[in-house]
Each structure stands twice: as structure tokens, then as C-alpha cells.
Design a protein around this motif. Structure first.
Motif, PDB file in Angstrom:
ATOM      1  N   VAL A 377     -27.485-109.796  16.820  1.00  0.00           N
ATOM      2  CA  VAL A 377     -26.305-109.498  17.650  1.00  0.00           C
ATOM      3  C   VAL A 377     -26.677-108.596  18.822  1.00  0.00           C
ATOM      4  CG1 VAL A 377     -24.006-108.436  17.623  1.00  0.00           C
ATOM      5  CG2 VAL A 377     -24.749-109.835  15.693  1.00  0.00           C
ATOM      6  N   ALA A 378     -27.687-107.742  18.633  1.00  0.00           N
ATOM      7  CA  ALA A 378     -28.081-106.790  19.682  1.00  0.00           C
ATOM      8  C   ALA A 378     -29.018-107.395  20.718  1.00  0.00           C
ATOM      9  CB  ALA A 378     -28.743-105.566  19.051  1.00  0.00           C
ATOM     10  N   LYS A 389     -30.320 -96.289  21.103  1.00  0.00           N
ATOM     11  CA  LYS A 389     -30.260 -96.963  19.805  1.00  0.00           C
ATOM     12  C   LYS A 389     -28.914 -96.741  19.130  1.00  0.00           C
ATOM     13  CE  LYS A 389     -32.899 -97.435  15.522  1.00  0.00           C
ATOM     14  NZ  LYS A 389     -34.097 -96.969  14.761  1.00  0.00           N
ATOM     15  N   GLN A 390     -28.385 -95.542  19.258  1.00  0.00           N
ATOM     16  CA  GLN A 390     -27.091 -95.229  18.656  1.00  0.00           C
ATOM     17  C   GLN A 390     -25.963 -96.008  19.333  1.00  0.00           C
ATOM     18  OE1 GLN A 390     -26.014 -91.089  18.871  1.00  0.00           O
ATOM     19  NE2 GLN A 390     -24.279 -91.307  17.452  1.00  0.00           N
ATOM     20  N   VAL A 396     -22.822-103.135  18.087  1.00  0.00           N
ATOM     21  CA  VAL A 396     -23.036-104.186  17.077  1.00  0.00           C
ATOM     22  C   VAL A 396     -21.946-104.123  16.013  1.00  0.00           C
ATOM     23  CG1 VAL A 396     -24.547-104.927  15.192  1.00  0.00           C
ATOM     24  CG2 VAL A 396     -25.513-104.430  17.447  1.00  0.00           C
ATOM     25  N   ILE A 397     -21.659-102.934  15.533  1.00  0.00           N
ATOM     26  CA  ILE A 397     -20.617-102.770  14.510  1.00  0.00           C
ATOM     27  C   ILE A 397     -19.268-103.254  15.044  1.00  0.00           C
ATOM     28  CG2 ILE A 397     -19.282-101.043  13.235  1.00  0.00           C
ATOM     29  CD1 ILE A 397     -21.897 -99.450  12.927  1.00  0.00           C
ATOM     30  N   ALA A 398     -18.955-102.909  16.293  1.00  0.00           N
ATOM     31  CA  ALA A 398     -17.683-103.332  16.886  1.00  0.00           C
ATOM     32  C   ALA A 398     -17.619-104.857  17.028  1.00  0.00           C
ATOM     33  CB  ALA A 398     -17.508-102.668  18.251  1.00  0.00           C
ATOM     34  N   ALA A 399     -18.747-105.480  17.411  1.00  0.00           N
ATOM     35  CA  ALA A 399     -18.772-106.933  17.575  1.00  0.00           C
ATOM     36  C   ALA A 399     -18.584-107.648  16.244  1.00  0.00           C
ATOM     37  CB  ALA A 399     -20.094-107.357  18.222  1.00  0.00           C
ATOM     38  N   LEU A 400     -19.211-107.143  15.198  1.00  0.00           N
ATOM     39  CA  LEU A 400     -19.061-107.760  13.881  1.00  0.00           C
ATOM     40  C   LEU A 400     -17.635-107.628  13.365  1.00  0.00           C
ATOM     41  CD1 LEU A 400     -22.421-106.688  12.187  1.00  0.00           C
ATOM     42  CD2 LEU A 400     -21.798-108.960  13.025  1.00  0.00           C
ATOM     43  N   ARG A 401     -17.045-106.471  13.594  1.00  0.00           N
ATOM     44  CA  ARG A 401     -15.650-106.293  13.171  1.00  0.00           C
ATOM     45  C   ARG A 401     -14.723-107.228  13.940  1.00  0.00           C
ATOM     46  NH1 ARG A 401     -15.847 -99.730  12.754  1.00  0.00           N
ATOM     47  NH2 ARG A 401     -16.378 -99.601  10.535  1.00  0.00           N
ATOM     48  N   GLU A 402     -15.059-107.466  15.197  1.00  0.00           N
ATOM     49  CA  GLU A 402     -14.204-108.322  16.022  1.00  0.00           C
ATOM     50  C   GLU A 402     -14.173-109.758  15.507  1.00  0.00           C
ATOM     51  OE1 GLU A 402     -13.068-108.257  20.674  1.00  0.00           O
ATOM     52  OE2 GLU A 402     -15.207-108.351  20.220  1.00  0.00           O
TER      53      GLU A 402
END
Length: 522
Positions: A377-378, A389-390, A396-402
Motif C-alpha cells: 500500500v505504501a 516512516k511514521q 497506510v492505516i488510514a487507507a486500509l480503514r477506508e
């Protein structure tokens, strides 16, 4: 005759239970369908029937296939079983075919591994199989490479390979995913005929509930690895007893499409676009004949608009998408956000690619098996933006949740996900760059109807929030109708009908479009 017998099958990944205490039987001449949401354990059950589970998975239970106990079978017995007694049609045809071998070589190999036939007879049988599954010009297709065929054509080749040695049991994991509605009926009618004439037993895994209702004798419904309901097909569809089954059978009821303002500007303009591939090559290397995949196409796309592209397998839909992405040579004129897209080169092209992203038809083939979901995803962010990196981790976390995926799974690898989950990973990778244009090639083909509805609503929300324009390629007319403002119907690389999506569905003008719409489930 009992062809498949499974008793108390359980499959685990560490402490996670993927399939829990499953039992089923299939007799000769019987069609059993497994249905359920993506990730419910259907494909894992199919792989277990052939002894093809990943070594990282722990399985328990008894499996007997055509009288052979898999736990006691030798490697030679398993090799003989696969292909001769049991045929398998995989969900993703590109990953099931060897990219280094021509279609004819792979078909002939599948035949001669189990039958002592001379090469000329094996070749004739391969041609007969290609005709049987509806592939045109079979003599030419024998010399084609897998990447030269459309997704639907590759899937037909996989079906031909599965039928090559007249198996007693056929395991079909989404066998018509990449096929148009008319060809889906032809292929399944063929399988139904083989079931009756040869006494073929069929384990049919599908998200297409109208197909299951029409063809299956029995249906088993899976949820989170367990069978929650099992019944004769007519009885289950007439009166499902479980709430989960009732939810699966409910068609999604999409909200109205986002209204396009008159001020919405055109961000994609295509004029006289053509794509052709070499068909015949002389011994000195010159091209003597070409295949015209896309022939003089013109279209436009406005900000916030969804344009559906439909047509039979091999009609040029994916070739059109590849040309717009600059993944295949094309002639004509393409303007993206005011720039001459086909003239861009080097660094300028690499930078502009962030504005046009794609979700490919085969999610397993488009995701690197060596990278974790987080790395996949990144990828786009690393290529186009300089972030810490942070910051990348947060994105990435936001995209997966979306896309409704658990961010805690981001350190796992693609093979640990179902086909539908992999497709959502591919969607997250495309959306993370917030592109102006999103090209989607069969993005919901591996999803059950309930999840398709969730994805359609997700795409609408993203479109409304960000004004993304979408080019939506699909065989699923119900999804196209729910999502798209306008529609283009392709056949043999040409546009045969186009216009307002709802108008075409209500009053199609061309006979081919009328046939497509007539096959649309109620």
C-alpha cells in the motif's frame, strides 16, 4: 459413487481458526455450491481437497477424494489425482498459468501428463477443448502467451485444462469471474451438461447467487469458517432459515449516484485511440499481421463522474485501460488534466502517473508476494512523496480503514488473504495517492453481493469526498448500473453504443446490448 468426503475439517493459522469443523460429501453427478462472504474459508476448503494448503497452515480432519485418503496418499498418488481424477479451476487465471509457456504447450502438457497420446493427437484434443469453452481462432490461441489473452480468455483456458482428462470431480473456485454474462451462461451450461453426461461431481465456489440458484443441487453457506446452513438449492433460496443467509440473499440497494454539476470540468479526453498487437511474425522477425484490440475509440470523463465500460471478454476493455495507463503502446490523442498524456516521457511521466491509478483485474498477480500489505500500500507514497516512516504508517492505516480492512493485518502477506480481501488491498494502494482518475478493472468480481454493495458505497463516498473520476470496467451489470453515470458498450474493439447509463439499461438500441441487459439478474 462418493467422490468427495470431508469429515471434521479444521484449518488454523497459528491461533486463528480459518475453517472450523467442516463436513461435506459430493456424489457422482451432484453439484454442490459453497457460498459465503470473502474470507469465510471457501477457497481454503477447495485447496485442502487437493492437498495444496500452505505449509504455514495447520489442518486436521479426514479428506477422501475419489476413494483416496489424502492423509495416507503418496506424492505420486497426489500428482496422479490432480488433473486426472480431480480438475481445478482457480479464481485467478493469470496466476494459474505459466507466463513462460505458450497456451498450447500448457494445454498439451496437461493432457500428456495423464494420457499416453502422440503429440499430434494431443494437439487436436487441445484445439477441441478450446472450441468447447468458447475461444475463437483456437489454432492461433495455441501459440499465444498468457499475457496476450484477456482475463476472460485466460479463464476459459484454465477451464479447458481442468476438463482435459475427463475428471470425475471438478472443483471450480469462481470459474466465471472474468467472463461476460453471456459467456458465463455458456460455460456453466457446458459444466451442467458434463455433470449429467459424465456423472461429473462439482464443488462450485461462487459469489454469484443467481448462478448458484440456477445450477447447484445443494448449497452450503459458510461464515467465518463454519457451515451455518445447508439445504437443497430450491429450498434454501425459497426459505433461508439463518439471518446470515438471508443477508447474503438480499441484493444491495444502492443510494442515488452523486449528481454531477454542470460546472464539472473534463479531466480526460480520448480521441481516435487505437491499440494493436502482433498476430503473425515472419521468420526474419517482421510483423505480417496485427490484431486490432482497440479501434478508433473516443471518450471523455469529467471530474467526479463514473464511466462504465462493458462488453464481452476480448472486446478490448483491458487493452483500453492499459493504453490509458501507458502500459501498452497506443496511437491517437489522450489529454489528462490538460496535458498531452501520450507525449509525456521520463521524469515528467513518472510524476504524472500519481494522477491516474488503477485497480487491476487479478489482485493476486498485481500484488508482490514478497511484500507485506503495508509495503504494498505504501509503494505509491515512496515513489511520489517524501514522507517520514511514521507519516507513511499513518497513511497506510488510514487507507486500509477506508477500504474496510483491519489495519492490524498490514504486516501479513497477500497469500494470507482471500481473493476479495486482496482486491481491497489493491484498492487501498490506488487510493492512497488521492488520484484524479481511478481506473478499475473488474474491482468487485471476487466479492459477494453484500460486500459488493459495501464497495460500491465506498467508491461513491470517495468520489463524492474527493471528486475522483472513475473508469469502471466490469462484466457485472448490476454493479455498473449502481455506480456509473454513463456507459460505453464495446465489441471487437469498437464502441457500438454509449450514453446515459440508466437510459441504455432501460432502452438499449443495439441487439448485443439488448442481450447483455436481458441477462441482468432481477
Amino acid at each position: 459413487m462418493n467422490l468427495l468426503n470431508i469429515n471434521n475439517l479444521s484449518i488454523r493459522h497459528g491461533q486463528q481458526v480459518l475453517v472450523d469443523d467442516l463436513s461435506l460429501t459430493i456424489n457422482a453427478g451432484e453439484w454442490l455450491a459453497l457460498v459465503g462472504e470473502s474470507g469465510s474459508g471457501k477457497s481454503l476448503t477447495a485447496l485442502a481437497c487437493l492437498g495444496l494448503l500452505s505449509p504455514s497452515l495447520n489442518s486436521q480432519g479426514e479428506l477422501s477424494v475419489t476413494g483416496i485418503n489424502l492423509a495416507q496418499a503418496t506424492p505420486d498418488e497426489l500428482r496422479s489425482l490432480r488433473g486426472s481424477r480431480v480438475g481445478m479451476v482457480y479464481q485467478e487465471p493469470l496466476s494459474a498459468l505459466n507466463p513462460l509457456h505458450r497456451i498450447g504447450q500448457q494445454l498439451i502438457e496437461a493432457i500428456t501428463l495423464h494420457q499416453a497420446l502422440p503429440l499430434n493427437l494431443a494437439r487436436q484434443k487441445a484445439l477441441s477443448l478450446l472450441r468447447e469453452v468458447g475461444i475463437g481462432e483456437p489454432e492461433r490461441r495455441l501459440s499465444a502467451w498468457p499475457h496476450e489473452l484477456s482475463g476472460g480468455q485466460r479463464q476459459r483456458v484454465v477451464i479447458a485444462m481442468a476438463l482435459a482428462n475427463s475428471p470425475k470431480l471438478l472443483i471450480a473456485d469462481e470459474p466465471t469471474t472474468a467472463l461476460d454474462a453471456l459467456l458465463q451462461t455458456q460455460i456453466l451450461d457446458l459444466l451442467k451438461s458434463l455433470q449429467k453426461n459424465r456423472g461429473l461431481g462439482i464443488l462450485f465456489i461462487s459469489h454469484n447467487l443467481p448462478q448458484v440458484r440456477r445450477y447447484a443441487d445443494r448449497v452450503m453457506v459458510m461464515q467465518a469458517g463454519r457451515v451455518v446452513e445447508s439445504a437443497i438449492s430450491a429450498e434454501l433460496f425459497a426459505a433461508p432459515t439463518q439471518a446470515y443467509t438471508q443477508k447474503l440473499l438480499q441484493p444491495f440497494a444502492p443510494a442515488p449516484k452523486p449528481v454531477l454539476p454542470d460546472s464539472a470540468k473534463a479531466i480526460l479526453s480520448v480521441t481516435q485511440l487505437s491499440v494493436r498487437y502482433p498476430r503473425h511474425q515472419a521468420w526474419w522477425g517482421g510483423i505480417t499481421a496485427w490484431h486490432q484490440a482497440v479501434d478508433n475509440i473516443g471518450l471523455s470523463l469529467r471530474q467526479g463522474e463514473s464511466l462504465g465500460i462493458v462488453g464481452e471478454s476480448g472486446s478490448g476493455k483491458s487493452s483500453l485501460a492499459a493504453a490509458l495507463l501507458r502500459l501498452t503502446p497506443a496511437q491517437g490523442r489522450v489529454v489528462v488534466l490538460g496535458r498531452d498524456w501520450l507525449a509525456l516521457k521520463g521524469r515528467e511521466l513518472r510524476s504524472a502517473r500519481a494522477q491516474v491509478q488503477m485497480v487491476f483485474q487479478d489482485p493476486y498477480g498485481s500484488l508482490s508476494p514478497r511484500l507485506t500489505v503495508a509495503d504494498i500500500v505504501a509503494e505509491g507514497l515512496l515513489a511520489h512523496q517524501k514522507l517520514s516512516k511514521q507519516a507513511i504508517e499513518i497513511e497506510v492505516i488510514a487507507a486500509l480503514r477506508e477500504v474496510n480492512l483491519d489495519p492490524d493485518t498490514r504486516h501479513r502477506y497477500p497469500h494470507e488473504f482471500s481473493g476479495g480481501q486482496r482486491q481491497r488491498i489493491a484498492l487501498a494502494r490506488a487510493l492512497i495517492l488521492k488520484p484524479a482518475i481511478l481506473i478499475l478493472d473488474e474491482p468487485t468480481s471476487a466479492l459477494d453481493r453484500h460486500t459488493q454493495g459495501e464497495v460500491v458505497e465506498l467508491l461513491r463516498r470517495i468520489q463524492a469526498d474527493h471528486g475522483i473520476a472513475m473508469l469502471f470496467i466490469s462484466h457485472d451489470l448490476a454493479v455498473v448500473r449502481a455506480l456509473c453515470h454513463r456507459l460505453i458498450v464495446l465489441r471487437d474493439g469498437r464502441i457500438i453504443e454509449q450514453g446515459d447509463c440508466e437510459r441504455i439499461f432501460q432502452a438499449p438500441q443495439k441487439p448485443y446490448t439488448q442481450a447483455l441487459v436481458a441477462d441482468l439478474p432481477a
